[in-house]
Scaffold this active site. Structure first.
Site, PDB file in Angstrom:
ATOM      1  N   LEU A 158      -6.029   8.022  -1.135  1.00  0.00           N
ATOM      2  CA  LEU A 158      -6.787   6.789  -0.957  1.00  0.00           C
ATOM      3  C   LEU A 158      -7.643   6.997   0.283  1.00  0.00           C
ATOM      4  O   LEU A 158      -7.159   7.530   1.282  1.00  0.00           O
ATOM      5  CB  LEU A 158      -5.858   5.586  -0.766  1.00  0.00           C
ATOM      6  CG  LEU A 158      -4.961   5.208  -1.944  1.00  0.00           C
ATOM      7  CD1 LEU A 158      -4.053   4.046  -1.553  1.00  0.00           C
ATOM      8  CD2 LEU A 158      -5.789   4.848  -3.164  1.00  0.00           C
ATOM      9  N   ASP A 159      -8.904   6.584   0.236  1.00  0.00           N
ATOM     10  CA  ASP A 159      -9.759   6.814   1.399  1.00  0.00           C
ATOM     11  C   ASP A 159      -9.333   5.929   2.562  1.00  0.00           C
ATOM     12  O   ASP A 159      -8.495   5.035   2.427  1.00  0.00           O
ATOM     13  CB  ASP A 159     -11.241   6.638   1.039  1.00  0.00           C
ATOM     14  CG  ASP A 159     -11.601   5.217   0.634  1.00  0.00           C
ATOM     15  OD1 ASP A 159     -11.188   4.266   1.321  1.00  0.00           O
ATOM     16  OD2 ASP A 159     -12.320   5.051  -0.373  1.00  0.00           O
ATOM     17  N   ARG A 160      -9.914   6.190   3.722  1.00  0.00           N
ATOM     18  CA  ARG A 160      -9.512   5.529   4.959  1.00  0.00           C
ATOM     19  C   ARG A 160      -9.490   4.001   4.822  1.00  0.00           C
ATOM     20  O   ARG A 160      -8.613   3.319   5.371  1.00  0.00           O
ATOM     21  CB  ARG A 160     -10.470   5.945   6.083  1.00  0.00           C
ATOM     22  CG  ARG A 160     -10.103   5.404   7.459  1.00  0.00           C
ATOM     23  CD  ARG A 160     -11.221   5.701   8.453  1.00  0.00           C
ATOM     24  NE  ARG A 160     -11.515   7.127   8.514  1.00  0.00           N
ATOM     25  CZ  ARG A 160     -10.913   7.976   9.350  1.00  0.00           C
ATOM     26  NH1 ARG A 160     -10.003   7.524  10.188  1.00  0.00           N
ATOM     27  NH2 ARG A 160     -11.240   9.249   9.361  1.00  0.00           N
ATOM     28  N   ASP A 161     -10.460   3.444   4.103  1.00  0.00           N
ATOM     29  CA  ASP A 161     -10.603   1.992   4.039  1.00  0.00           C
ATOM     30  C   ASP A 161      -9.881   1.356   2.864  1.00  0.00           C
ATOM     31  O   ASP A 161      -9.905   0.136   2.711  1.00  0.00           O
ATOM     32  CB  ASP A 161     -12.088   1.623   3.979  1.00  0.00           C
ATOM     33  CG  ASP A 161     -12.838   2.062   5.224  1.00  0.00           C
ATOM     34  OD1 ASP A 161     -12.256   1.973   6.325  1.00  0.00           O
ATOM     35  OD2 ASP A 161     -13.995   2.518   5.106  1.00  0.00           O
ATOM     36  N   THR A 162      -9.251   2.165   2.000  1.00  0.00           N
ATOM     37  CA  THR A 162      -8.543   1.629   0.845  1.00  0.00           C
ATOM     38  C   THR A 162      -7.065   1.472   1.168  1.00  0.00           C
ATOM     39  O   THR A 162      -6.456   2.335   1.791  1.00  0.00           O
ATOM     40  CB  THR A 162      -8.720   2.551  -0.372  1.00  0.00           C
ATOM     41  OG1 THR A 162     -10.107   2.651  -0.680  1.00  0.00           O
ATOM     42  CG2 THR A 162      -7.984   2.000  -1.587  1.00  0.00           C
TER      43      THR A 162
END
Length: 248
Positions: free
Chosen positions: A112-116
């Site tokens: 999951l990316d940093r903001d997810t």
């Protein structure tokens, strides 16, 4: 019925991150390793790797960490990354520090990316990892997306057709299922794991994701009582659920 595997105590605890074999021998000399209520006096003793071992053995007064194979569910918070190589705080820093020295090492199942935020699986079981991420598994993954602009109404049809092309891609996306929850909130279920796929899908229909949360993998839901940053060990039944398609 097959007998559980057994391993030398010094190797077991070293692989679990409790220190080098020399340091494990020191733990034994200090009577810091207790098995079935008695101190272990031989660092070379062979220990059966039974599922109940954390309930039978303590190290420095605390239950021994579970041996491999280990599968964890984490509620990934915003602002942390899923890679050892990316800059910034990683999800591995949310686990006990010694777990960074476990062998085999722990890896996230996909990213999951940093903001997810949301449901993230972590394991040291390579076979299980590949079963989840394999394109042949088609394990569905469900996301809640908060959007910059209201849904226009035809996104569900576009995503379901199976012919949507993303910028830089050479093949169309597999069909996906969209459910409109509110004008600015949608639930999207996909069966692939392409780079930033959900964000790029909404970008392809002229919108922008401002907040993204994953709440399901296969038939495994993120518990409501698992707070961001917290994690728990999965049971064999929960591991199997992550490979299922609840809509099949």
């Amino acid at each position: 019925m097959s007998r559980p595997p057994a391993v030398r105590l010094d190797r077991l605890l070293a692989n679990l991150g409790y220190g080098s074999r020399r340091e494990v021998h020191a733990l034994v000399r200090d009577r810091a390793v207790i098995l079935d209520g008695r101190p272990v006096t031989d660092a070379g003793a062979r220990i059966s790797l039974t599922p109940d071992l954390p309930g039978r053995m303590t190290v420095r007064g605390a239950p021994v960490d579970p041996p491999a194979p280990l599968v964890l569910m984490m509620h990934k918070p915003e602002g942390v990354v899923c890679s050892h190589r990316e800059p910034g705080r990683s999800v591995y820093e949310l686990l006990p520090p010694r777990w960074r020295s476990r062998m085999p090492s722990l890896s996230t199942i996909g990213r999951l990316d940093r903001d997810t935020t949301g449901l993230l699986l972590i394991t040291d079981d390579g076979d299980y990892l590949h079963r989840i991420i394999s394109p042949r598994s088609h394990a569905p993954k469900r996301y809640i997306a908060t959007l910059l602009s209201p849904l226009r109404g035809d996104e569900g049809e576009v995503f379901a057709r199976g012919d949507l092309m993303l910028d830089g891609e050479e093949r169309p996306l597999a069909p996906a299922v969209l459910e409109a929850l509110e004008p600015l909130v949608a639930r999207l279920t996909i069966t692939e794991g392409r780079y930033h796929q959900v964000r790029r899908m909404f970008s392809a229909v002229g919108n922008q994701v401002v907040q993204l949360h994953r709440d399901r993998i296969g038939g495994l839901d993120l518990p409501h009582d698992l707070a961001p940053g917290d994690w728990k060990r999965l049971t064999p039944e929960q591991c199997a659920a992550a490979l299922m398609d609840p809509g099949a």
